[in-house]
Enzyme design. Sequence first.
Site, PDB file in Angstrom:
ATOM      1  CB  CYS A 110       8.857 -18.356  12.066  1.00  0.00           C
ATOM      2  SG  CYS A 110       9.826 -16.726  12.289  1.00  0.00           S
ATOM      3  CG  HIS A 162      10.027   3.627  -3.540  1.00  0.00           C
ATOM      4  ND1 HIS A 162       8.649   3.068  -3.453  1.00  0.00           N
ATOM      5  CD2 HIS A 162       9.816   5.114  -4.152  1.00  0.00           C
ATOM      6  CE1 HIS A 162       7.720   3.763  -3.635  1.00  0.00           C
ATOM      7  NE2 HIS A 162       8.406   4.860  -3.964  1.00  0.00           N
ATOM      8  CB  SER A 221       8.461  -3.435  -5.190  1.00  0.00           C
ATOM      9  OG  SER A 221       7.134  -2.573  -5.449  1.00  0.00           O
TER      10      SER A 221
END
Length: 174
Positions: free
Chosen positions: A1, A35, A52
Site C-alpha cells: 500500500c 488545479h 501533476s
Amino acid sequence: CLDVVHPSYLTNGQPSVERFPISFKTHFSGNYFHHVVLGIYCNGRYGSLGMSRRSDLMDKPLTYRTLSDLIFEFEDSYKKYLHSVKKVKIGLYVPHEPHSFQPIEWKQLVLNVSKMMRTEVRKELEKFARDMRMKILKPSSAHSPMKERPRGKSLSPRRRQGSPQRRACRRDKS
C-alpha cells in the site's frame, strides 16, 4: 500500500519555509479544470510543490523573485497544453503546528485573470505578497485563541445569585 504524503507535511518542521495554497481555474476544449499546488516562500524566493502528470505544472524551484513571476510561469506552462487560465486563487500561510485545527484559508485573493491586464494582475499579486510577508493578512475565520477549560465548566465567570448590581436595576411592579 502506497500512501501519498501531503506536500505541506514535508515542510512542516521548517518554520523558515512559508507555505500557502495556490489554485488555478483553466479552460480547455469547452471544459473547466481546477488545479492546486502548494506555494512556497523561503529566503526571498518563491516556488511550489504539487502533483501533476505534467512536470511543469507542479514543482517549481525556489528561484522566482516575485509571486507574480511564479504565477505567470504557471500561466505560460498551462498555455503549452492549450489551457487558458481564467482565475487564480491564493490562500494564506498554512500553520506550522502539526496538530492545528485552524482551517486552511484557500482563497484570500481571487483574481479573474482572464479579464485583467497583466500589469493589473502583477500589481494585485505583489500587494498581496507584500502583505503576506509582513503577515498583515489574517484568516477570516480566525478567532482569539481558545482557552483550555476543565470539562463541564463554562468560559464565562459565574455570577453570584442576586448580585447587588442586578437587584438595584429591578423595579417593584406591585
